[in-house]
Design an enzyme around this catalytic site. Sequence first.
Site, mmCIF file in Angstrom:
data_model
loop_
_atom_site.group_PDB
_atom_site.id
_atom_site.type_symbol
_atom_site.label_atom_id
_atom_site.label_comp_id
_atom_site.label_asym_id
_atom_site.label_seq_id
_atom_site.Cartn_x
_atom_site.Cartn_y
_atom_site.Cartn_z
ATOM 1 N N ARG A 15 0.829 -1.202 0.000
ATOM 2 C CA ARG A 15 0.000 0.000 0.000
ATOM 3 C C ARG A 15 0.870 1.261 0.000
ATOM 4 N NH1 ARG A 15 -0.676 4.692 2.763
ATOM 5 N NH2 ARG A 15 -0.314 3.569 4.713
ATOM 6 N N ASP A 16 1.511 1.535 1.097
ATOM 7 C CA ASP A 16 2.331 2.747 1.203
ATOM 8 C C ASP A 16 3.513 2.690 0.246
ATOM 9 O OD1 ASP A 16 3.165 5.197 2.141
ATOM 10 O OD2 ASP A 16 4.039 4.428 3.980
ATOM 11 N N HIS A 206 10.508 7.108 7.892
ATOM 12 C CA HIS A 206 11.034 7.307 6.541
ATOM 13 C C HIS A 206 12.513 7.656 6.669
ATOM 14 C CE1 HIS A 206 7.218 7.534 4.036
ATOM 15 N NE2 HIS A 206 6.797 7.293 5.263
ATOM 16 N N CYS A 237 5.103 9.722 0.053
ATOM 17 C CA CYS A 237 3.797 10.255 0.391
ATOM 18 C C CYS A 237 3.378 11.184 -0.732
ATOM 19 C CB CYS A 237 3.835 11.017 1.716
ATOM 20 S SG CYS A 237 2.267 11.828 2.113
#
Length: 296
Positions: A15-16, A206, A237
């Site tokens: 997903r991310d 991150h 993001c």
Amino acid sequence: MNLPEQVTIYEVGARDGLQNEKTAIPVEVKAEFIGRLADAGLTAIEATSFVHPKWVPQLADADELMAELERRPGVNYPVLVPNERGMGRALAAGVGEIAIFASATEAFARKNLNRSMDEQYAMFEPVVSRALAEGMRVRVYLSMAFGDPWEGDVPIPQAVAAGKRLLEMGCYQLSLGDTIGVGTAGHVQELIAAFGDPSALAVHFHDTYGQALANTLAALQAGVTTVDASAGGLGGCPYAKSATGNLATEDLVWMLDGLGIRHGVSLDSLVETSTWMAGHLGRPSPSRVVTARSNS
């Protein structure tokens, strides 16, 4: 070193990790990716997001993916749900856990959710209530918990107040997100200590400034036992251009192995999987461990 005996790795690569990729990934490749991650021993694999395709085109196939996914016994496949409409799609897909995505800052709440900070809570409350009523578990990400590209450093009391308000809704876990990778080990330990009890906390780092592993170690020493990571270090993001890749799952596993902390994941299988996915993306994995193992 005051470290836990066991750590849960919450895998966010599907997903991310993929949400910001420009190359369209076929749904069957995503399903195989998730299957390979499960085969490697991961038991919490965030599969996709039921966000509107306009905002994250890469995840437009969420319903199709969840229908095609071979769900393994003992593996949890949570999905990100942004609002009540997404909640309806999650119910139709038969998922057992959802995640919501909140902000610790006013600026990012408006950029990402088109809401003020107070309005974001009002948006999430019916989603969480409905999920709990349906027997689902709810996890929450608190983005910009350390720093924000528009507001700068985020005061610890501000992040704690936002996080506690979200936990009080009934979320079982709060993942503290260093969305732009500006956190340091000292800041991590201060923030976790400010919550008091770390048992409901996870961390999501991150690696913008190369601190993701150091920050993870600091979090483990502070009592956190769930760490978010992305296979191959994929991710970013779409609403914060300074957010680079997530902590690579392989790099995390290498460190945990060195510390003697149990996690149940095969490093060799992970490396093989991330190398395979890098081939589909047409570029090498940013994970240091994947690079080292591939060249050895």
